[in-house]
Design a protein around this motif. Structure first.
Motif, PDB file in Angstrom:
ATOM      1  N   LEU A   6       0.922  -0.681  -0.206  1.00  0.00           N
ATOM      2  CA  LEU A   6       0.004   0.098  -0.289  1.00  0.00           C
ATOM      3  C   LEU A   6       0.280   1.268   0.140  1.00  0.00           C
ATOM      4  O   LEU A   6       0.989   2.099  -0.933  1.00  0.00           O
ATOM      5  N   ARG A  10       0.597   4.213  -2.396  1.00  0.00           N
ATOM      6  CA  ARG A  10      -0.528   5.123  -2.076  1.00  0.00           C
ATOM      7  C   ARG A  10      -0.880   6.263  -3.027  1.00  0.00           C
ATOM      8  O   ARG A  10      -1.387   6.915  -3.437  1.00  0.00           O
ATOM      9  N   LYS A  16      -9.375   9.741  -2.116  1.00  0.00           N
ATOM     10  CA  LYS A  16     -10.297   8.779  -1.616  1.00  0.00           C
ATOM     11  C   LYS A  16      -9.893   7.203  -2.000  1.00  0.00           C
ATOM     12  O   LYS A  16     -10.879   6.153  -2.333  1.00  0.00           O
ATOM     13  N   ARG A  18      -8.386   3.201  -3.160  1.00  0.00           N
ATOM     14  CA  ARG A  18      -8.413   2.404  -2.921  1.00  0.00           C
ATOM     15  C   ARG A  18      -8.126   1.260  -3.017  1.00  0.00           C
ATOM     16  O   ARG A  18      -7.980   0.966  -3.974  1.00  0.00           O
ATOM     17  N   TYR A  19      -7.056   0.668  -1.858  1.00  0.00           N
ATOM     18  CA  TYR A  19      -6.016  -0.309  -2.744  1.00  0.00           C
ATOM     19  C   TYR A  19      -6.242  -1.688  -2.648  1.00  0.00           C
ATOM     20  O   TYR A  19      -6.645  -1.917  -0.521  1.00  0.00           O
ATOM     21  N   SER A  31      -0.451  -2.711   7.181  1.00  0.00           N
ATOM     22  CA  SER A  31      -1.182  -1.809   6.179  1.00  0.00           C
ATOM     23  C   SER A  31      -2.365  -1.102   6.350  1.00  0.00           C
ATOM     24  O   SER A  31      -2.174  -0.247   6.333  1.00  0.00           O
ATOM     25  N   HIS A  32      -2.786  -2.246   6.390  1.00  0.00           N
ATOM     26  CA  HIS A  32      -4.594  -2.455   6.090  1.00  0.00           C
ATOM     27  C   HIS A  32      -4.842  -1.507   7.155  1.00  0.00           C
ATOM     28  O   HIS A  32      -5.978  -0.718   6.959  1.00  0.00           O
ATOM     29  N   THR A  35      -5.004   2.195   7.948  1.00  0.00           N
ATOM     30  CA  THR A  35      -5.504   3.015   7.140  1.00  0.00           C
ATOM     31  C   THR A  35      -6.687   4.217   7.463  1.00  0.00           C
ATOM     32  O   THR A  35      -7.607   4.749   6.817  1.00  0.00           O
ATOM     33  N   SER A  38      -7.320   7.852   7.601  1.00  0.00           N
ATOM     34  CA  SER A  38      -7.351   8.052   5.999  1.00  0.00           C
ATOM     35  C   SER A  38      -8.199   7.952   5.366  1.00  0.00           C
ATOM     36  O   SER A  38      -8.626   6.993   5.129  1.00  0.00           O
ATOM     37  N   GLN A  40      -7.740   7.572   2.014  1.00  0.00           N
ATOM     38  CA  GLN A  40      -6.810   6.566   0.780  1.00  0.00           C
ATOM     39  C   GLN A  40      -6.910   4.720   2.142  1.00  0.00           C
ATOM     40  O   GLN A  40      -6.603   5.216   3.436  1.00  0.00           O
ATOM     41  N   LYS A  41      -8.499   4.315   1.691  1.00  0.00           N
ATOM     42  CA  LYS A  41      -7.868   2.526   2.244  1.00  0.00           C
ATOM     43  C   LYS A  41      -7.448   1.641   1.932  1.00  0.00           C
ATOM     44  O   LYS A  41      -6.811   1.669   0.328  1.00  0.00           O
ATOM     45  N   GLY A  42      -6.934   0.773   2.652  1.00  0.00           N
ATOM     46  CA  GLY A  42      -6.551  -0.002   2.528  1.00  0.00           C
ATOM     47  C   GLY A  42      -7.345  -1.369   2.505  1.00  0.00           C
ATOM     48  O   GLY A  42      -7.524  -1.408   3.578  1.00  0.00           O
TER      49      GLY A  42
END
Length: 101
Positions: A6, A10, A16, A18-19, A31-32, A35, A38, A40-42
């Motif tokens: 991620l 990033r 906004k 999504r990974y 890492s998720h 988030t 944030s 930005q989401k994992g």
């Protein structure tokens, strides 16, 4: 291939974005989790195969309602070249190994 973290992608995400990963590794989960605050989401997605779903897919394939995308076909003797093709990460579809002549 799932080999990007991620943190590495990033900058490529929208504000906004999504990974989504399907690889439940400790580093991915960690890492998720971080988030949460944030924009930005994992996201981690775990997929479980069910026999009825696989049977339905097989039926759709038999009825030509879906078709696999095949990048290339190699004989068993050409397995090294097939592996090299996959390693390029440029194949568009599945790389097939034909076992029978």
């Amino acid at each position: 291939f799932g080999n990007y973290s991620l943190a590495k992608v990033r900058a490529s995400l929208t504000p906004k974005g999504r990974y989504i990963s399907t690889l439940p590794r400790v580093s991915t989960v960690r890492s998720h989790v971080f988030t949460g605050l944030s924009p930005q989401k994992g996201l981690l997605v775990i997929v479980y195969s069910r026999s009825r779903d696989l049977e339905w897919l097989a039926q759709q394939g038999s009825n030509n309602k879906i078709r696999p995308i095949v990048d290339s076909v190699f004989s068993l003797a050409e397995i090294r070249q097939a592996h090299e093709r996959v390693e390029t990460k440029r194949s568009r579809g599945k790389v097939i190994i034909r076992i029978k002549p």
